[in-house]
Design a protein around this motif. Structure first.
Motif, mmCIF file in Angstrom:
data_model
loop_
_atom_site.group_PDB
_atom_site.id
_atom_site.type_symbol
_atom_site.label_atom_id
_atom_site.label_comp_id
_atom_site.label_asym_id
_atom_site.label_seq_id
_atom_site.Cartn_x
_atom_site.Cartn_y
_atom_site.Cartn_z
ATOM 1 N N ALA A 71 0.598 -1.409 -0.217
ATOM 2 C CA ALA A 71 0.005 0.035 0.014
ATOM 3 C C ALA A 71 1.005 1.294 0.126
ATOM 4 O O ALA A 71 0.499 2.151 -0.603
ATOM 5 C CB ALA A 71 -0.901 0.083 1.261
ATOM 6 N N TYR A 74 2.242 2.003 -3.506
ATOM 7 C CA TYR A 74 1.233 2.336 -4.341
ATOM 8 C C TYR A 74 0.615 3.774 -4.091
ATOM 9 O O TYR A 74 0.560 4.457 -4.894
ATOM 10 C CB TYR A 74 -0.178 1.358 -4.225
ATOM 11 C CG TYR A 74 -1.210 1.774 -5.134
ATOM 12 C CD1 TYR A 74 -1.055 1.644 -6.733
ATOM 13 C CD2 TYR A 74 -2.430 2.348 -4.833
ATOM 14 C CE1 TYR A 74 -2.096 1.869 -7.414
ATOM 15 C CE2 TYR A 74 -3.546 2.737 -5.462
ATOM 16 C CZ TYR A 74 -3.505 2.456 -7.057
ATOM 17 O OH TYR A 74 -4.478 2.647 -7.871
ATOM 18 N N GLN A 75 0.900 4.127 -2.693
ATOM 19 C CA GLN A 75 0.496 5.445 -2.443
ATOM 20 C C GLN A 75 1.536 6.388 -2.988
ATOM 21 O O GLN A 75 0.986 7.176 -3.200
ATOM 22 C CB GLN A 75 0.157 5.316 -0.728
ATOM 23 C CG GLN A 75 -0.587 6.847 -0.335
ATOM 24 C CD GLN A 75 -0.523 6.573 1.200
ATOM 25 O OE1 GLN A 75 0.347 5.780 2.043
ATOM 26 N NE2 GLN A 75 -1.532 7.076 1.824
ATOM 27 N N GLN A 76 2.621 5.917 -2.993
ATOM 28 C CA GLN A 76 3.690 6.950 -3.210
ATOM 29 C C GLN A 76 3.542 7.121 -4.705
ATOM 30 O O GLN A 76 3.981 8.354 -5.233
ATOM 31 C CB GLN A 76 5.332 6.250 -3.047
ATOM 32 C CG GLN A 76 6.210 7.050 -3.224
ATOM 33 C CD GLN A 76 6.309 8.411 -2.551
ATOM 34 O OE1 GLN A 76 6.100 8.238 -1.424
ATOM 35 N NE2 GLN A 76 6.444 9.465 -3.186
ATOM 36 N N ILE A 105 -5.688 8.280 -2.100
ATOM 37 C CA ILE A 105 -4.511 8.222 -1.167
ATOM 38 C C ILE A 105 -5.229 8.453 0.263
ATOM 39 O O ILE A 105 -4.846 7.773 0.968
ATOM 40 C CB ILE A 105 -3.619 9.610 -1.533
ATOM 41 C CG1 ILE A 105 -2.868 9.088 -2.684
ATOM 42 C CG2 ILE A 105 -2.814 9.929 -0.246
ATOM 43 C CD1 ILE A 105 -1.877 10.247 -3.147
ATOM 44 N N GLU A 106 -6.336 9.381 0.417
ATOM 45 C CA GLU A 106 -6.901 9.440 1.639
ATOM 46 C C GLU A 106 -7.512 8.021 2.146
ATOM 47 O O GLU A 106 -7.652 7.746 3.218
ATOM 48 C CB GLU A 106 -7.879 10.755 1.676
ATOM 49 C CG GLU A 106 -7.367 12.066 1.526
ATOM 50 C CD GLU A 106 -6.486 12.183 2.965
ATOM 51 O OE1 GLU A 106 -6.999 11.756 3.990
ATOM 52 O OE2 GLU A 106 -5.505 12.927 2.855
ATOM 53 N N ILE A 108 -6.877 5.018 1.204
ATOM 54 C CA ILE A 108 -5.504 3.945 1.502
ATOM 55 C C ILE A 108 -5.119 4.468 2.690
ATOM 56 O O ILE A 108 -5.005 3.434 3.690
ATOM 57 C CB ILE A 108 -4.613 4.193 0.541
ATOM 58 C CG1 ILE A 108 -4.870 3.528 -0.863
ATOM 59 C CG2 ILE A 108 -3.196 3.395 1.144
ATOM 60 C CD1 ILE A 108 -3.864 3.631 -1.945
ATOM 61 N N LYS A 109 -4.937 5.784 3.326
ATOM 62 C CA LYS A 109 -4.595 6.332 4.621
ATOM 63 C C LYS A 109 -5.547 5.785 5.502
ATOM 64 O O LYS A 109 -5.071 5.240 6.658
ATOM 65 C CB LYS A 109 -4.392 7.825 4.460
ATOM 66 C CG LYS A 109 -3.835 8.316 5.618
ATOM 67 C CD LYS A 109 -3.415 9.784 5.592
ATOM 68 C CE LYS A 109 -4.531 10.209 6.360
ATOM 69 N NZ LYS A 109 -4.400 11.834 6.456
#
Length: 165
Positions: A71, A74-76, A105-106, A108-109
Motif C-alpha cells: 500500500a 502504491y500510495q507513493q 490516497i486518503e 488508502i490512508k
C-alpha cells in the motif's frame, strides 16, 4: 471347572471396538479429544483457541509485513502521478487527476490506520487473554474481545486489497 479361552483376535477386536466407542462418545458429548502429537489429552476449547490464535498471528503478519508495504508503494506512485499531472495535462484535467489521486490516497490512508490500530489492539487483547488459565473462559473472552478486532481488521484488509488491484 471349565476353561475359558480367549483368542488374541477377539481381544484385539474388542479393544478396537472400545476405542471407536470412546471416540464416538467423546464426539457426542464434546468431552476430550485425543491429541496425535504427544498423547496428551486436549479439550475442544484448547484446539479451537489454538486455531484462532494461529489465524490472528498469520492475519497480523500478512497485514503488517506484506499488505502495508504494498500500500505504501502504491500510495507513493499515486503521489508522484498527482504531482506530475500539472506538467502533462491541461489545467482542468490535471485538477481532476490530482483530486482523484488525493481521494484514493486518503482512502488508502484510512484503511492503513484501521489496519494498524486493529492489529495493535488485537495483539494487546491476545496478550491479556494468554494470562488466563481456564480454557473455556479464555475461549469465550477471546470470542468477545479479539474476534471483533479481527473482523474489523479483515474488513480493512479486503478494502485495501480491492484498491490495490
Amino acid at each position: 471347572m471349565s476353561t475359558v479361552r480367549f483368542s488374541l483376535v477377539t481381544i484385539a477386536t474388542k479393544s478396537v471396538v472400545a476405542e471407536v466407542w470412546e471416540k464416538v462418545m467423546s464426539g457426542i458429548f464434546n468431552s476430550r479429544v485425543e491429541s496425535d502429537k504427544d498423547g496428551l489429552s486436549e479439550s475442544k476449547w484448547e484446539t479451537e483457541l489454538r486455531k484462532l490464535q494461529e489465524e490472528v498471528h498469520s492475519l497480523c503478519h500478512h497485514a503488517i509485513h506484506q499488505l502495508l508495504p504494498m500500500a505504501g508503494v502504491y500510495q507513493q506512485s499515486l503521489l508522484d502521478n498527482s504531482l506530475q499531472a500539472y506538467s502533462v495535462y491541461a489545467p482542468e484535467e490535471a485538477e481532476k487527476v490530482f483530486n482523484e489521486g488525493n481521494r484514493v490516497i486518503e482512502n488508502i490512508k484510512g484503511h492503513i490506520s484501521g489496519i494498524r490500530y486493529n492489529a495493535c489492539e488485537m495483539r494487546k487483547a491476545n496478550r491479556k487473554l494468554n494470562e488466563l488459565e481456564d480454557m473455556h473462559a479464555k475461549a469465550i473472552m477471546y470470542h468477545n474481545t479479539v474476534k471483533p478486532y479481527m473482523n474489523t481488521l479483515c474488513y480493512h484488509m479486503e478494502q485495501l486489497k480491492a484498491i490495490l488491484r
